[in-house]
Motif scaffolding. Sequence first.
Motif, PDB file in Angstrom:
ATOM      1  N   PHE A 118      44.587  34.711  34.877  1.00  0.00           N
ATOM      2  CA  PHE A 118      45.620  35.543  35.500  1.00  0.00           C
ATOM      3  C   PHE A 118      44.890  36.677  36.210  1.00  0.00           C
ATOM      4  O   PHE A 118      44.210  37.482  35.566  1.00  0.00           O
ATOM      5  N   GLU A 134      41.151  40.579  27.884  1.00  0.00           N
ATOM      6  CA  GLU A 134      41.829  41.307  28.952  1.00  0.00           C
ATOM      7  C   GLU A 134      40.808  42.251  29.567  1.00  0.00           C
ATOM      8  O   GLU A 134      40.134  42.989  28.856  1.00  0.00           O
ATOM      9  N   VAL A 163      45.038  34.185  24.654  1.00  0.00           N
ATOM     10  CA  VAL A 163      44.374  35.144  25.536  1.00  0.00           C
ATOM     11  C   VAL A 163      43.014  35.488  24.946  1.00  0.00           C
ATOM     12  O   VAL A 163      42.912  36.144  23.919  1.00  0.00           O
ATOM     13  N   THR A 214      47.753  44.567  32.048  1.00  0.00           N
ATOM     14  CA  THR A 214      47.140  43.556  31.183  1.00  0.00           C
ATOM     15  C   THR A 214      47.853  43.495  29.834  1.00  0.00           C
ATOM     16  O   THR A 214      48.079  42.410  29.295  1.00  0.00           O
ATOM     17  N   ILE A 230      42.879  37.566  31.339  1.00  0.00           N
ATOM     18  CA  ILE A 230      43.725  38.391  32.193  1.00  0.00           C
ATOM     19  C   ILE A 230      42.856  39.456  32.839  1.00  0.00           C
ATOM     20  O   ILE A 230      42.102  40.157  32.146  1.00  0.00           O
ATOM     21  N   LEU A 243      51.342  41.761  30.345  1.00  0.00           N
ATOM     22  CA  LEU A 243      51.226  40.327  30.565  1.00  0.00           C
ATOM     23  C   LEU A 243      50.827  39.617  29.273  1.00  0.00           C
ATOM     24  O   LEU A 243      51.346  38.538  28.958  1.00  0.00           O
ATOM     25  N   SER A 244      49.929  40.209  28.521  1.00  0.00           N
ATOM     26  CA  SER A 244      49.522  39.617  27.250  1.00  0.00           C
ATOM     27  C   SER A 244      50.713  39.518  26.299  1.00  0.00           C
ATOM     28  O   SER A 244      50.888  38.506  25.603  1.00  0.00           O
ATOM     29  N   THR A 280      48.509  37.585  40.125  1.00  0.00           N
ATOM     30  CA  THR A 280      49.570  38.523  39.727  1.00  0.00           C
ATOM     31  C   THR A 280      49.397  39.769  40.581  1.00  0.00           C
ATOM     32  O   THR A 280      48.361  40.421  40.528  1.00  0.00           O
TER      33      THR A 280
END
Length: 246
Positions: free
Chosen positions: A52, A32, A29, A13, A5, A16-17, A79
């Motif tokens: 992402f 990040e 993941v 971040t 990410i 989204l995680s 994103t």
Amino acid sequence: MKAIIVDDELYCTELLSALLAKHCPEVEVLAEYNDPQMAAEAIIREPPDLLFLDIEMPRLNGFDLLERVRPITFQVVFTTAYNQYALRAIKISALDYLLKPIDAEELAEAVIKARARLHAPDWNQFELMERSRQGDGPLQTIALSTLEGLHFVEVAEIIYCQSEGSYTQLHFLDGESMLISKPIKDVTELLAPAGFLRVHNSYLINLSHIRKYIRGEGGEIVMKNGHHVPVARSKKAEFLERIAKL
């Protein structure tokens, strides 16, 4: 499926995680990053299956980051809070384009598409055109990659193709069109054996869909959808020779 990410905002971040952990447990993941330059270095060292990627970031935006990490062998989901980048995302064949705040259902759908592509044999997201033949016969369908996924198109449905610089716009019998990130030269190499002819630097036509030819220095072709396509003077003789054989 391993993911990275990248977003310059820590809150984004982390959120989204958390969404991935809750709604897409099959996604691991790896990292990040809030610094896109550090992210680019990490992606080069260990490319993920899925990236992402935010677009508006200081020092290095999302598109510039992708240029640094080529060749791109992973799926990309943009994103962003801005929808004006959608066309450019389509042009580079991003898997998906999620607007912030990210919707959990749309996120899950993007992951499903990524998983499907990941398990598709011998298919690269950034290879926008694939051949589909019946045995050793002529090309009948092509697979076009767009923001929504793969579109399988009957070659006979393509009326003509128009150059848009490094991209090509395909025009279809049903009135629809599709922009793909392949130059017309590559499209010509693919479609010429299927009855297509380059009649101009900017135009490749399906000879089966000519309605009328208007004489002139090079002339002009009226296609079945009513669109007019110019014929380059240097291509006129070849064009007339080909239509004489139809």
